[in-house]
Design an enzyme around this catalytic site. Sequence first.
Site, mmCIF file in Angstrom:
data_model
loop_
_atom_site.group_PDB
_atom_site.id
_atom_site.type_symbol
_atom_site.label_atom_id
_atom_site.label_comp_id
_atom_site.label_asym_id
_atom_site.label_seq_id
_atom_site.Cartn_x
_atom_site.Cartn_y
_atom_site.Cartn_z
ATOM 1 N N GLU A 1 -0.372 -9.297 -0.391
ATOM 2 C CA GLU A 1 -1.802 -9.582 -0.160
ATOM 3 C C GLU A 1 -2.565 -9.644 -1.478
ATOM 4 O OE1 GLU A 1 -1.951 -6.296 2.661
ATOM 5 O OE2 GLU A 1 -2.712 -7.665 4.171
ATOM 6 N N GLY B 1 0.716 -4.934 1.072
ATOM 7 C CA GLY B 1 -0.446 -5.054 0.199
ATOM 8 C C GLY B 1 -0.132 -5.732 -1.127
ATOM 9 N N GLU C 1 4.512 -4.924 7.537
ATOM 10 C CA GLU C 1 3.758 -3.826 8.149
ATOM 11 C C GLU C 1 4.197 -3.515 9.571
ATOM 12 O OE1 GLU C 1 2.450 -6.291 6.377
ATOM 13 O OE2 GLU C 1 0.989 -5.508 4.961
ATOM 14 N N ALA D 1 0.865 -1.180 0.000
ATOM 15 C CA ALA D 1 0.000 0.000 0.000
ATOM 16 C C ALA D 1 0.898 1.226 0.000
ATOM 17 C CB ALA D 1 -0.881 -0.020 1.241
HETATM 18 N N1 CAA Z 1 4.581 3.309 -0.751
HETATM 19 C C1 CAA Z 1 4.959 4.464 -1.340
HETATM 20 N N2 CAA Z 1 6.102 4.597 -2.051
HETATM 21 C C2 CAA Z 1 6.880 3.510 -2.160
HETATM 22 C C3 CAA Z 1 6.540 2.275 -1.585
HETATM 23 C C4 CAA Z 1 5.318 2.193 -0.848
HETATM 24 N N3 CAA Z 1 4.876 1.053 -0.290
HETATM 25 N N4 CAA Z 1 7.514 1.376 -1.856
HETATM 26 C C5 CAA Z 1 8.422 2.030 -2.587
HETATM 27 N N5 CAA Z 1 8.044 3.323 -2.774
HETATM 28 C C6 CAA Z 1 8.756 4.385 -3.491
HETATM 29 C C7 CAA Z 1 9.928 4.919 -2.691
HETATM 30 O O1 CAA Z 1 9.496 5.885 -1.751
HETATM 31 C C8 CAA Z 1 10.774 5.495 -3.779
HETATM 32 O O2 CAA Z 1 10.240 6.731 -4.175
HETATM 33 P P1 CAA Z 1 11.215 8.037 -4.325
HETATM 34 O O3 CAA Z 1 12.115 7.671 -5.468
HETATM 35 O O4 CAA Z 1 10.261 9.131 -4.650
HETATM 36 O O5 CAA Z 1 11.938 8.170 -3.027
HETATM 37 C C9 CAA Z 1 10.561 4.536 -4.951
HETATM 38 O O6 CAA Z 1 9.346 3.849 -4.661
HETATM 39 C C10 CAA Z 1 11.675 3.518 -5.079
HETATM 40 O O7 CAA Z 1 11.820 2.871 -3.821
HETATM 41 P P2 CAA Z 1 13.235 2.691 -3.076
HETATM 42 O O8 CAA Z 1 14.153 3.822 -3.413
HETATM 43 O O9 CAA Z 1 12.965 2.449 -1.621
HETATM 44 O O10 CAA Z 1 13.750 1.368 -3.808
HETATM 45 P P3 CAA Z 1 14.720 0.235 -3.216
HETATM 46 O O11 CAA Z 1 15.021 -0.644 -4.374
HETATM 47 O O12 CAA Z 1 15.833 0.829 -2.449
HETATM 48 O O13 CAA Z 1 13.822 -0.568 -2.130
HETATM 49 C C11 CAA Z 1 11.836 -1.691 -1.340
HETATM 50 C C12 CAA Z 1 12.695 -1.303 -2.563
HETATM 51 C C13 CAA Z 1 12.586 -2.706 -0.466
HETATM 52 C C14 CAA Z 1 10.565 -2.334 -1.893
HETATM 53 C C15 CAA Z 1 11.493 -0.431 -0.488
HETATM 54 O O14 CAA Z 1 10.979 0.586 -1.371
HETATM 55 C C16 CAA Z 1 10.464 -0.655 0.571
HETATM 56 O O15 CAA Z 1 10.784 -1.193 1.619
HETATM 57 N N6 CAA Z 1 9.191 -0.242 0.322
HETATM 58 C C17 CAA Z 1 8.134 -0.348 1.289
HETATM 59 C C18 CAA Z 1 7.620 -1.770 1.453
HETATM 60 C C19 CAA Z 1 6.546 -1.840 2.523
HETATM 61 O O16 CAA Z 1 6.772 -1.553 3.677
HETATM 62 N N7 CAA Z 1 5.310 -2.240 2.118
HETATM 63 C C20 CAA Z 1 4.201 -2.368 3.008
HETATM 64 C C21 CAA Z 1 3.362 -1.127 2.972
HETATM 65 S S1 CAA Z 1 2.079 -1.118 4.201
HETATM 66 C C22 CAA Z 1 0.810 -2.058 3.546
HETATM 67 O O17 CAA Z 1 0.920 -2.598 2.467
HETATM 68 C C23 CAA Z 1 -0.436 -2.126 4.387
HETATM 69 C C24 CAA Z 1 -1.410 -3.182 3.944
HETATM 70 O O18 CAA Z 1 -1.376 -4.294 4.398
HETATM 71 C C25 CAA Z 1 -2.471 -2.875 2.998
#
Ligand code: CAA
Length: 263
Positions: free
Chosen positions: A116, A113, A136, A69
């Site tokens: 999921e 998400g 999460e 998400a």
């Molecule tokens: N939401 C918003 N933006 C996201 C995102 C997310 N879940 N995941 C990645 N992005 C964005 C980053 O902010 C970044 O944007 P900017 O260039 O503007 O800074 C871009 O995508 C590229 O990401 P990274 O620079 O972080 O890329 P990376 O290769 O270094 O890392 C990753 C990749 C490991 C996937 C890392 O981006 C990450 O950990 N993302 C979050 C994953 C996460 O925590 N997901 C769970 C979300 S909560 C949820 O999903 C609730 C639910 O159950 C419904």
Amino acid sequence: LSAIVPCCYGNDTQRANGYAVELHRPKALNALFTPLILELNEALKTLDKDSTIGAMVLTGSHKAFAAGADIKEMATKEFADAYGNDFIESWSELPNTIKKPVISAVNGHALGGGCELAMMCDIMYCSEKANLGQPEIKLGIIPGAGGSQRLTRAIGKSKAMELILTGKNFSGREAYDWGLAARVFETPEQCVDGALDTAETIASYSKIAVKACKEVVNKSQDLGIREGVEFERRVFHGLFGSEDQKIGMKAFAEKKKAEWKHR
Ligand code: CAA
């Protein structure tokens, strides 16, 4: 469509009557924000109603199926807004309303998400290095789109509990070894192609029988064994009223290929 495009790295965008839909929000690693989910719902509903389509594949890019998400969309959300406006309820259209089989082809990150969404599909395929997980806990929240329920049913309580409490990721190979994914492929291309092949196989059968198969298997997730078997038997009986049952059994006896009425 902007956040959803026809699959661009399977052999074809559309084969027989199987179809691939690709999540396409590359700048945010396919993070799932509301406009993307609404677009995805519309795309899947359109394909679900299209009589030329028998099964669907949902995929992302090599880098990300979906990174979860959208954290930026959620960061300032308040309880009253989330609860009052049923935040994330629109994500349930895929498991709740789509009748045709949907196969997820998971490459790259499928986190939160994203994991999921992949699990909401009827069948999951992964490439070896796909990176799945429910991280999460690291954000001070819990899975909100079915992760705690579907992961637990698929791989068992102890392992799901460990993954959800630690936020530790797992690979596509592990997803396959634990029975979460039906197949694992060496490369992302093979993964999408494999999913399209399976969609094509499914699409070659009677749509009535396919719909009934999906319905009875899904019921097993909600009912006890006795009610589930009774439900299955009722649906089984009902299929003797379908022309495709006559066509299929006659073709078997005559050693011919069945030409389904509902295909
Ligand atoms: N939401 C918003 N933006 C996201 C995102 C997310 N879940 N995941 C990645 N992005 C964005 C980053 O902010 C970044 O944007 P900017 O260039 O503007 O800074 C871009 O995508 C590229 O990401 P990274 O620079 O972080 O890329 P990376 O290769 O270094 O890392 C990753 C990749 C490991 C996937 C890392 O981006 C990450 O950990 N993302 C979050 C994953 C996460 O925590 N997901 C769970 C979300 S909560 C949820 O999903 C609730 C639910 O159950 C419904």
